[in-house]
Design a protein around this motif. Structure first.
Motif, PDB file in Angstrom:
ATOM      1  N   ASP A 264      29.612 -37.916  50.546  1.00  0.00           N
ATOM      2  CA  ASP A 264      29.544 -36.662  50.399  1.00  0.00           C
ATOM      3  C   ASP A 264      29.064 -36.317  48.968  1.00  0.00           C
ATOM      4  O   ASP A 264      28.725 -35.122  48.632  1.00  0.00           O
ATOM      5  N   LEU A 265      29.165 -37.230  47.620  1.00  0.00           N
ATOM      6  CA  LEU A 265      28.756 -37.011  46.659  1.00  0.00           C
ATOM      7  C   LEU A 265      27.509 -37.428  46.182  1.00  0.00           C
ATOM      8  O   LEU A 265      27.020 -37.085  45.038  1.00  0.00           O
ATOM      9  N   ILE A 266      26.620 -37.887  46.819  1.00  0.00           N
ATOM     10  CA  ILE A 266      25.175 -38.153  46.809  1.00  0.00           C
ATOM     11  C   ILE A 266      24.430 -37.146  46.624  1.00  0.00           C
ATOM     12  O   ILE A 266      24.128 -36.353  47.748  1.00  0.00           O
ATOM     13  N   VAL A 267      23.803 -37.038  45.479  1.00  0.00           N
ATOM     14  CA  VAL A 267      22.609 -35.908  45.364  1.00  0.00           C
ATOM     15  C   VAL A 267      21.514 -36.325  45.125  1.00  0.00           C
ATOM     16  O   VAL A 267      20.292 -35.455  45.278  1.00  0.00           O
TER      17      VAL A 267
ATOM     18  N   TRP B 229      28.649 -36.175  40.427  1.00  0.00           N
ATOM     19  CA  TRP B 229      27.953 -36.406  41.448  1.00  0.00           C
ATOM     20  C   TRP B 229      27.399 -37.933  41.383  1.00  0.00           C
ATOM     21  O   TRP B 229      27.449 -38.375  40.297  1.00  0.00           O
ATOM     22  N   LEU B 230      26.698 -38.446  42.487  1.00  0.00           N
ATOM     23  CA  LEU B 230      26.320 -39.886  42.587  1.00  0.00           C
ATOM     24  C   LEU B 230      24.767 -39.903  42.943  1.00  0.00           C
ATOM     25  O   LEU B 230      24.253 -38.907  43.695  1.00  0.00           O
ATOM     26  N   VAL B 231      24.028 -40.829  42.235  1.00  0.00           N
ATOM     27  CA  VAL B 231      22.874 -41.154  42.612  1.00  0.00           C
ATOM     28  C   VAL B 231      22.713 -42.521  43.153  1.00  0.00           C
ATOM     29  O   VAL B 231      23.408 -43.557  42.436  1.00  0.00           O
ATOM     30  N   GLN B 232      22.294 -42.751  44.362  1.00  0.00           N
ATOM     31  CA  GLN B 232      22.584 -43.948  45.094  1.00  0.00           C
ATOM     32  C   GLN B 232      21.490 -44.711  44.721  1.00  0.00           C
ATOM     33  O   GLN B 232      20.373 -44.523  44.639  1.00  0.00           O
ATOM     34  N   VAL B 233      21.612 -46.360  44.523  1.00  0.00           N
ATOM     35  CA  VAL B 233      20.546 -47.237  44.279  1.00  0.00           C
ATOM     36  C   VAL B 233      19.929 -47.891  45.524  1.00  0.00           C
ATOM     37  O   VAL B 233      21.029 -48.513  46.544  1.00  0.00           O
ATOM     38  N   ARG B 234      18.784 -47.908  45.657  1.00  0.00           N
ATOM     39  CA  ARG B 234      18.089 -48.867  46.803  1.00  0.00           C
ATOM     40  C   ARG B 234      17.360 -49.823  46.050  1.00  0.00           C
ATOM     41  O   ARG B 234      16.669 -49.583  44.984  1.00  0.00           O
TER      42      ARG B 234
ATOM     43  N   ALA C 247      26.389 -46.941  43.607  1.00  0.00           N
ATOM     44  CA  ALA C 247      25.868 -45.645  43.048  1.00  0.00           C
ATOM     45  C   ALA C 247      26.079 -45.449  41.612  1.00  0.00           C
ATOM     46  O   ALA C 247      26.800 -46.224  40.964  1.00  0.00           O
ATOM     47  N   ILE C 248      25.383 -44.508  40.881  1.00  0.00           N
ATOM     48  CA  ILE C 248      25.350 -44.199  39.508  1.00  0.00           C
ATOM     49  C   ILE C 248      25.971 -42.910  39.368  1.00  0.00           C
ATOM     50  O   ILE C 248      25.776 -42.116  40.006  1.00  0.00           O
ATOM     51  N   ARG C 249      27.379 -43.029  38.658  1.00  0.00           N
ATOM     52  CA  ARG C 249      28.050 -41.676  38.761  1.00  0.00           C
ATOM     53  C   ARG C 249      27.563 -40.803  37.457  1.00  0.00           C
ATOM     54  O   ARG C 249      27.742 -41.291  36.326  1.00  0.00           O
ATOM     55  N   LEU C 250      27.229 -39.490  37.707  1.00  0.00           N
ATOM     56  CA  LEU C 250      26.498 -38.718  36.775  1.00  0.00           C
ATOM     57  C   LEU C 250      27.816 -38.161  36.106  1.00  0.00           C
ATOM     58  O   LEU C 250      28.651 -38.088  36.617  1.00  0.00           O
ATOM     59  N   ASP C 251      27.536 -37.307  34.820  1.00  0.00           N
ATOM     60  CA  ASP C 251      28.669 -36.504  34.190  1.00  0.00           C
ATOM     61  C   ASP C 251      29.459 -35.838  34.839  1.00  0.00           C
ATOM     62  O   ASP C 251      30.656 -35.250  34.616  1.00  0.00           O
ATOM     63  N   SER C 252      28.599 -35.190  35.863  1.00  0.00           N
ATOM     64  CA  SER C 252      28.932 -33.794  36.593  1.00  0.00           C
ATOM     65  C   SER C 252      29.923 -34.628  37.739  1.00  0.00           C
ATOM     66  O   SER C 252      30.654 -33.736  38.302  1.00  0.00           O
TER      67      SER C 252
ATOM     68  N   ALA D 263      24.670 -40.931  32.771  1.00  0.00           N
ATOM     69  CA  ALA D 263      25.554 -41.688  33.763  1.00  0.00           C
ATOM     70  C   ALA D 263      26.093 -42.954  33.046  1.00  0.00           C
ATOM     71  O   ALA D 263      25.489 -43.737  32.619  1.00  0.00           O
ATOM     72  N   THR D 264      27.577 -43.055  33.000  1.00  0.00           N
ATOM     73  CA  THR D 264      28.253 -43.948  32.287  1.00  0.00           C
ATOM     74  C   THR D 264      29.016 -44.952  32.958  1.00  0.00           C
ATOM     75  O   THR D 264      29.700 -45.680  32.544  1.00  0.00           O
ATOM     76  N   SER D 265      28.729 -44.909  34.415  1.00  0.00           N
ATOM     77  CA  SER D 265      29.706 -45.718  35.241  1.00  0.00           C
ATOM     78  C   SER D 265      28.811 -46.090  36.706  1.00  0.00           C
ATOM     79  O   SER D 265      28.138 -45.230  37.137  1.00  0.00           O
ATOM     80  N   ILE D 266      29.224 -47.140  37.280  1.00  0.00           N
ATOM     81  CA  ILE D 266      28.670 -47.660  38.448  1.00  0.00           C
ATOM     82  C   ILE D 266      29.804 -47.901  39.594  1.00  0.00           C
ATOM     83  O   ILE D 266      30.747 -48.106  39.191  1.00  0.00           O
ATOM     84  N   ILE D 267      29.485 -46.995  40.638  1.00  0.00           N
ATOM     85  CA  ILE D 267      30.528 -47.128  41.777  1.00  0.00           C
ATOM     86  C   ILE D 267      29.931 -48.135  42.658  1.00  0.00           C
ATOM     87  O   ILE D 267      28.841 -48.027  43.238  1.00  0.00           O
TER      88      ILE D 267
END
Length: 161
Positions: A16-19, A66-71, A59-64, A4-8
């Motif tokens: 819709d992109l959160i996995v 998709w996003l992983v949201q931060v809490r 959210a952290i943007r994965l290479d794919s 993951a190389t970027s933050i959204i």
């Protein structure tokens, strides 16, 4: 491992992109490079160009793509209150003089739990309570300059004697 190389930022997150979700305390939300394990099991290497802060809802943007949201994880904090806003400002000055991270609200200040700070604040007349909640400290004054690729280095020229 997934990179993951970027933050959204929260405002731009496409739900819709959160996995997966990841729950992090304040210390783990202030990183450049670290292996992380999301709540649903996704393992990833956070590999940012520069140190940055992951805020609650970002959210952290994965290479794919998709996003992983931060809490923001609940943390043990000191809630500082007074009956007078001038007294609260004076306490904020004392806290700032110790260079500790602080979250500033309209009628309270929140600090990571530290028994020495707790004793100091109580000695100065603060009403304190130990609470558990996400910690969202104010970013440093030069944070916006650092985001632009440069920073302003200075010395304080004072002592803490």
């Amino acid at each position: 491992m997934i990179r993951a190389t970027s933050i959204i930022r929260r405002e731009a997150v496409d739900e819709d992109l959160i996995v997966d979700m990841i729950t992090l305390d304040h210390g783990d939300r202030y990183r450049r490079r670290i292996v992380l394990h999301a709540d649903g099991g996704t393992a990833l290497l956070l590999d940012l160009d520069k140190l940055d802060v992951l805020e609650d809802g970002d959210a952290i943007r994965l290479d794919s793509g998709w996003l992983v949201q931060v809490r923001a994880a609940p943390e043990k904090l000191i809630e500082v209150r007074t009956d007078d806003s001038l007294d609260l400002l004076t306490l904020a000055w004392h806290i700032g003089n110790r260079h500790v991270s602080a979250e500033i609200a309209r009628d309270a200040i929140y600090l990571a739990y530290d028994h020495v700070l707790l004793d100091m604040l109580q000695g100065l007349g603060a009403r304190t309570e130990i609470v558990e909640r996400p910690f969202r400290p104010v970013r440093g004054a030069y944070h916006h300059h650092e985001q632009g690729g440069h920073s302003h280095h200075h010395s304080h020229g004072h002592s803490h004697g």
